[in-house]
Design a protein around this motif. Structure first.
Motif, PDB file in Angstrom:
ATOM      1  N   ARG A  43       5.934 -18.062 -52.136  1.00 22.00           N
ATOM      2  CA  ARG A  43       5.490 -19.430 -52.440  1.00 22.00           C
ATOM      3  C   ARG A  43       6.598 -20.432 -52.186  1.00 22.00           C
ATOM      4  N   ARG A  44       6.193 -21.568 -51.653  1.00 21.09           N
ATOM      5  CA  ARG A  44       7.044 -22.756 -51.570  1.00 21.09           C
ATOM      6  C   ARG A  44       6.123 -23.965 -51.570  1.00 21.09           C
ATOM      7  N   GLU A  45       6.352 -24.867 -52.524  1.00 25.18           N
ATOM      8  CA  GLU A  45       5.502 -26.043 -52.708  1.00 25.18           C
ATOM      9  C   GLU A  45       4.047 -25.595 -52.814  1.00 25.18           C
ATOM     10  N   GLN A  46       3.138 -26.149 -52.009  1.00 33.30           N
ATOM     11  CA  GLN A  46       1.725 -25.772 -52.105  1.00 33.30           C
ATOM     12  C   GLN A  46       1.385 -24.523 -51.314  1.00 33.30           C
ATOM     13  N   TRP A  47       2.324 -23.977 -50.563  1.00 32.14           N
ATOM     14  CA  TRP A  47       2.055 -22.873 -49.653  1.00 32.14           C
ATOM     15  C   TRP A  47       2.200 -21.503 -50.315  1.00 32.14           C
ATOM     16  N   LEU A  48       1.259 -20.612 -50.009  1.00 32.02           N
ATOM     17  CA  LEU A  48       1.329 -19.207 -50.365  1.00 32.02           C
ATOM     18  C   LEU A  48       1.212 -18.411 -49.074  1.00 32.02           C
ATOM     19  N   PHE A  49       2.001 -17.332 -48.964  1.00 35.07           N
ATOM     20  CA  PHE A  49       2.057 -16.548 -47.731  1.00 35.07           C
ATOM     21  C   PHE A  49       2.090 -15.064 -48.057  1.00 35.07           C
ATOM     22  N   SER A  50       1.400 -14.288 -47.253  1.00 40.83           N
ATOM     23  CA  SER A  50       1.425 -12.842 -47.401  1.00 40.83           C
ATOM     24  C   SER A  50       1.433 -12.198 -46.029  1.00 40.83           C
ATOM     25  N   LEU A 104       4.609 -18.162 -34.605  1.00 41.30           N
ATOM     26  CA  LEU A 104       5.356 -17.061 -35.218  1.00 41.30           C
ATOM     27  C   LEU A 104       4.920 -15.725 -34.619  1.00 41.30           C
ATOM     28  N   LEU A 105       3.606 -15.521 -34.502  1.00 43.46           N
ATOM     29  CA  LEU A 105       3.096 -14.287 -33.896  1.00 43.46           C
ATOM     30  C   LEU A 105       3.613 -14.105 -32.480  1.00 43.46           C
ATOM     31  N   ILE A 111       9.349  -9.987 -28.896  1.00 45.55           N
ATOM     32  CA  ILE A 111      10.554  -9.150 -29.026  1.00 45.55           C
ATOM     33  C   ILE A 111      10.311  -7.865 -29.811  1.00 45.55           C
ATOM     34  N   ARG A 112       9.193  -7.795 -30.547  1.00 46.75           N
ATOM     35  CA  ARG A 112       8.814  -6.587 -31.289  1.00 46.75           C
ATOM     36  C   ARG A 112       7.333  -6.298 -31.018  1.00 46.75           C
ATOM     37  N   PRO A 113       6.999  -5.831 -29.813  1.00 43.31           N
ATOM     38  CA  PRO A 113       5.589  -5.671 -29.447  1.00 43.31           C
ATOM     39  C   PRO A 113       4.815  -4.666 -30.300  1.00 43.31           C
ATOM     40  N   THR A 114       5.487  -3.788 -31.015  1.00 42.06           N
ATOM     41  CA  THR A 114       4.775  -2.826 -31.870  1.00 42.06           C
ATOM     42  C   THR A 114       4.637  -3.318 -33.319  1.00 42.06           C
ATOM     43  N   ALA A 115       5.090  -4.533 -33.582  1.00 37.81           N
ATOM     44  CA  ALA A 115       4.973  -5.079 -34.942  1.00 37.81           C
ATOM     45  C   ALA A 115       3.504  -5.215 -35.331  1.00 37.81           C
ATOM     46  N   ARG A 116       3.239  -4.943 -36.601  1.00 39.49           N
ATOM     47  CA  ARG A 116       1.907  -5.171 -37.159  1.00 39.49           C
ATOM     48  C   ARG A 116       1.999  -6.442 -37.995  1.00 39.49           C
ATOM     49  N   LEU A 117       1.223  -7.434 -37.608  1.00 42.69           N
ATOM     50  CA  LEU A 117       1.382  -8.771 -38.176  1.00 42.69           C
ATOM     51  C   LEU A 117       0.049  -9.316 -38.689  1.00 42.69           C
ATOM     52  N   ASN A 118      -0.346  -8.876 -39.849  1.00 47.22           N
ATOM     53  CA  ASN A 118      -1.507  -9.431 -40.533  1.00 47.22           C
ATOM     54  C   ASN A 118      -0.967 -10.445 -41.539  1.00 47.22           C
ATOM     55  N   SER A 122      -1.971 -20.021 -47.201  1.00 42.43           N
ATOM     56  CA  SER A 122      -2.885 -20.926 -47.895  1.00 42.43           C
ATOM     57  C   SER A 122      -2.129 -22.105 -48.477  1.00 42.43           C
ATOM     58  N   ASP A 123      -2.793 -23.257 -48.451  1.00 43.21           N
ATOM     59  CA  ASP A 123      -2.260 -24.448 -49.109  1.00 43.21           C
ATOM     60  C   ASP A 123      -3.041 -24.754 -50.386  1.00 43.21           C
ATOM     61  N   GLY A 124      -3.874 -23.811 -50.824  1.00 46.41           N
ATOM     62  CA  GLY A 124      -4.709 -24.013 -52.017  1.00 46.41           C
ATOM     63  C   GLY A 124      -6.075 -24.586 -51.698  1.00 46.41           C
ATOM     64  N   GLN A 125      -6.232 -25.090 -50.485  1.00 41.41           N
ATOM     65  CA  GLN A 125      -7.532 -25.645 -50.055  1.00 41.41           C
ATOM     66  C   GLN A 125      -8.181 -24.781 -48.981  1.00 41.41           C
ATOM     67  N   ALA A 126      -7.357 -24.214 -48.110  1.00 39.24           N
ATOM     68  CA  ALA A 126      -7.848 -23.403 -46.997  1.00 39.24           C
ATOM     69  C   ALA A 126      -6.921 -22.208 -46.794  1.00 39.24           C
ATOM     70  N   ILE A 127      -7.452 -21.167 -46.191  1.00 43.51           N
ATOM     71  CA  ILE A 127      -6.666 -19.987 -45.864  1.00 43.51           C
ATOM     72  C   ILE A 127      -6.689 -19.789 -44.356  1.00 43.51           C
ATOM     73  N   THR A 128      -5.520 -19.619 -43.777  1.00 43.50           N
ATOM     74  CA  THR A 128      -5.376 -19.303 -42.368  1.00 43.50           C
ATOM     75  C   THR A 128      -4.902 -17.861 -42.298  1.00 43.50           C
ATOM     76  N   ALA A 129      -5.517 -17.055 -41.412  1.00 39.14           N
ATOM     77  CA  ALA A 129      -5.198 -15.643 -41.370  1.00 39.14           C
ATOM     78  C   ALA A 129      -5.098 -15.140 -39.937  1.00 39.14           C
ATOM     79  N   THR A 130      -4.336 -14.066 -39.763  1.00 34.66           N
ATOM     80  CA  THR A 130      -4.255 -13.381 -38.476  1.00 34.66           C
ATOM     81  C   THR A 130      -4.520 -11.899 -38.713  1.00 34.66           C
ATOM     82  N   ALA A 131      -4.926 -11.217 -37.672  1.00 35.22           N
ATOM     83  CA  ALA A 131      -5.112  -9.768 -37.744  1.00 35.22           C
ATOM     84  C   ALA A 131      -4.664  -9.159 -36.422  1.00 35.22           C
TER      85      ALA A 131
END
Length: 131
Positions: A43-50, A104-105, A111-118, A122-131
């Motif tokens: 968390r930082r300010e309104q942002w949550l990240f996982s 970021l992805l 540089i790390r093509p085998t990375a798994r990046l899910n 969220s800013d508390g109003q919307a969630i942005t996600a990658t898979a």
């Protein structure tokens, strides 16, 4: 604290009410600690990240990205490092959350093509996600 070690979680989970909740459960990547500071969401300010996945050789990622001068981390994990990179970009206020995650992805995958990046952001109003 990590959900698997939190005796209060079952009781708290029954009482949580929100229009937007970001939660994640993940195992720890090799060569990371199991401390409370490693538990998402970050968390930082309104942002949550996982982050759910793994970044190989994450300890050398900053040098490989050429971003060694400005990041200070409380946590020591691939997820915390990804969060620091995303948070730095978000703090400028110039980019949409979806653009921050996309860039970021692209940078990590180059540089790390085998990375798994899910990723979840969220800013508390919307969630942005990658898979």
């Amino acid at each position: 604290m990590p959900i698997w070690a939190d005796d209060n979680f079952p009781e708290i989970a029954e009482t949580i009410r929100s229009h937007s909740v970001l939660a994640a459960v993940r195992s720890a990547t090799a060569d990371t600690s199991h401390e409370e500071s490693e538990a998402a969401p970050f968390r930082r300010e309104q942002w949550l990240f996982s982050h759910n996945g793994a970044v190989p050789d994450w300890r050398h990622l900053l040098a490989d990205l050429g971003e060694t001068e400005h990041l200070v981390l409380d946590a020591r994990s691939d997820s915390a490092l990804l969060w620091a990179l995303a948070a730095t970009r978000l703090s400028t206020g110039r980019e949409l959350p979806s653009h921050v995650l996309l860039e970021l992805l692209r940078a990590i995958a180059a540089i790390r093509p085998t990375a798994r990046l899910n990723l979840l952001l969220s800013d508390g109003q919307a969630i942005t996600a990658t898979a």
